[in-house]
Scaffold this active site. Structure first.
Site, PDB file in Angstrom:
ATOM      1  N   LYS A  44      19.605  33.658 -10.381  1.00 29.07           N
ATOM      2  CA  LYS A  44      20.211  33.991  -9.076  1.00 29.07           C
ATOM      3  C   LYS A  44      19.632  33.107  -7.977  1.00 29.07           C
ATOM      4  O   LYS A  44      19.979  33.233  -6.812  1.00 29.07           O
ATOM      5  CB  LYS A  44      19.944  35.471  -8.737  1.00 29.07           C
ATOM      6  CG  LYS A  44      20.755  36.438  -9.551  1.00 29.07           C
ATOM      7  CD  LYS A  44      20.535  37.935  -9.316  1.00 29.07           C
ATOM      8  CE  LYS A  44      19.785  38.472  -8.245  1.00 29.07           C
ATOM      9  NZ  LYS A  44      19.705  39.951  -8.215  1.00 29.07           N
ATOM     10  N   LYS A  46      16.565  33.323  -7.033  1.00 28.31           N
ATOM     11  CA  LYS A  46      15.616  34.159  -6.288  1.00 28.31           C
ATOM     12  C   LYS A  46      14.299  34.199  -7.057  1.00 28.31           C
ATOM     13  O   LYS A  46      14.290  34.220  -8.272  1.00 28.31           O
ATOM     14  CB  LYS A  46      16.154  35.603  -6.202  1.00 28.31           C
ATOM     15  CG  LYS A  46      17.189  35.852  -5.144  1.00 28.31           C
ATOM     16  CD  LYS A  46      17.484  37.360  -5.044  1.00 28.31           C
ATOM     17  CE  LYS A  46      17.836  37.751  -3.647  1.00 28.31           C
ATOM     18  NZ  LYS A  46      18.054  39.187  -3.474  1.00 28.31           N
TER      19      LYS A  46
HETATM   20  N1  C2G Z   1      20.640  45.971   0.912  1.00 27.04           N
HETATM   21  C1  C2G Z   1      21.036  46.724   2.012  1.00 27.04           C
HETATM   22  N2  C2G Z   1      20.493  46.468   3.222  1.00 27.04           N
HETATM   23  C2  C2G Z   1      19.563  45.480   3.370  1.00 27.04           C
HETATM   24  C3  C2G Z   1      19.152  44.725   2.252  1.00 27.04           C
HETATM   25  C4  C2G Z   1      19.716  44.994   1.014  1.00 27.04           C
HETATM   26  O1  C2G Z   1      21.889  47.630   1.891  1.00 27.04           O
HETATM   27  N3  C2G Z   1      19.045  45.249   4.609  1.00 27.04           N
HETATM   28  C5  C2G Z   1      21.264  46.274  -0.379  1.00 27.04           C
HETATM   29  C6  C2G Z   1      22.054  45.101  -0.944  1.00 27.04           C
HETATM   30  O2  C2G Z   1      23.351  45.052  -0.366  1.00 27.04           O
HETATM   31  C7  C2G Z   1      22.104  45.448  -2.429  1.00 27.04           C
HETATM   32  C8  C2G Z   1      20.766  46.174  -2.664  1.00 27.04           C
HETATM   33  O3  C2G Z   1      20.271  46.545  -1.354  1.00 27.04           O
HETATM   34  O4  C2G Z   1      23.179  46.338  -2.708  1.00 27.04           O
HETATM   35  C9  C2G Z   1      19.737  45.313  -3.347  1.00 27.04           C
HETATM   36  O5  C2G Z   1      19.598  44.126  -2.605  1.00 27.04           O
HETATM   37  P1  C2G Z   1      18.859  42.883  -3.309  1.00 27.04           P
HETATM   38  O6  C2G Z   1      17.606  43.337  -3.930  1.00 27.04           O
HETATM   39  O7  C2G Z   1      18.851  41.740  -2.336  1.00 27.04           O
HETATM   40  O8  C2G Z   1      19.854  42.550  -4.524  1.00 27.04           O
HETATM   41  P2  C2G Z   1      20.807  41.285  -4.708  1.00 27.04           P
HETATM   42  O9  C2G Z   1      19.998  40.043  -4.705  1.00 27.04           O
HETATM   43  O10 C2G Z   1      21.906  41.431  -3.728  1.00 27.04           O
HETATM   44  O11 C2G Z   1      21.298  41.455  -6.220  1.00 27.04           O
HETATM   45  O12 C2G Z   1      24.419  41.867  -9.763  1.00 27.04           O
HETATM   46  C10 C2G Z   1      24.144  42.168  -8.408  1.00 27.04           C
HETATM   47  C11 C2G Z   1      22.842  41.531  -7.962  1.00 27.04           C
HETATM   48  O13 C2G Z   1      21.779  41.842  -8.841  1.00 27.04           O
HETATM   49  C12 C2G Z   1      22.510  42.002  -6.549  1.00 27.04           C
END
Ligand code: C2G
Length: 133
Positions: A44, A46
C-alpha cells in the site's frame, strides 16, 4: 446477529480510528477488523510504526472490536464477507465508492472521516517537534 467488517492499517491509533470503529460497531452487533499486515502495508506504500502483532493486540483491547483478522491483499474482501457471513462493510468516506462492488454480497456504508487527525499528521508533527527541541 448483524456482523460488520472494516479494513485498515490502524497505526498509531487515534480518535479518528476509534470514531470509525465505534460507529461501525454501533451499526451492528459484532465487529471484525481486518488489519493490514506489515507486508501488505508495503504494497500500500505505507510503513506502519507499530508491527502488525501490536496493532492487532491494541485493537483487540477495544470493547467495540470483537475480532481482528489479517488483511494480506486487496482482493480478499469478497471472500472475507462470504466466509464470515458479514452483513455490513464499513469504511471511512475517503474510500467512498471504492468498494461498491461488495453491494452484491452485503450492505456498504462509508462513514465521514474525523477531520484534523491522521497518522501521517502525527508523524509529521512529531518530526517537527524533534527538529525544534
Ligand atoms: N479514518 C477516519 N478518520 C481519520 C483517519 C482514518 O475515519 N481521521 C478511517 C479511514 O477512513 C479508514 C480507517 O479509519 O476507514 C483506517 O484508516 P487507515 O488505518 O489509514 O487505513 P487505510 O490505509 O485507509 O487502509 O483495504 C482497505 C485499506 O486497508 C484501508
Amino acid at each position: 446477529m448483524k456482523k460488520v467488517i472494516t479494513y485498515g492499517t490502524f497505526d498509531l491509533l487515534h480518535k479518528g480510528h476509534v470514531n470509525l470503529l465505534q460507529r461501525a460497531r454501533d451499526l451492528g452487533d459484532y465487529l471484525i477488523v481486518a488489519v493490514s499486515t506489515d507486508t501488505f502495508n508495503a504494497l500500500k506504500g505505507k510503513a506502519a510504526y507499530t508491527p502488525w502483532e501490536d496493532r492487532k493486540m491494541i485493537l483487540e483491547a477495544l470493547s467495540c472490536v470483537d475480532e481482528v483478522i489479517p488483511e494480506t491483499h486487496w482482493e480478499q474482501k469478497i471472500k472475507d464477507v462470504k466466509e464470515n457471513k458479514v452483513d455490513l462493510f464499513v469504511m471511512g468516506d475517503d474510500w467512498s465508492g471504492e468498494f461498491d462492488f461488495l453491494r452484491e454480497y452485503c450492505e456498504v456504508v462509508y462513514i465521514p472521516r474525523t477531520v484534523g487527525v491522521s497518522t501521517t499528521k502525527i508523524k509529521k508533527d512529531l518530526k517537527i517537534t524533534q527538529l525544534i527541541s
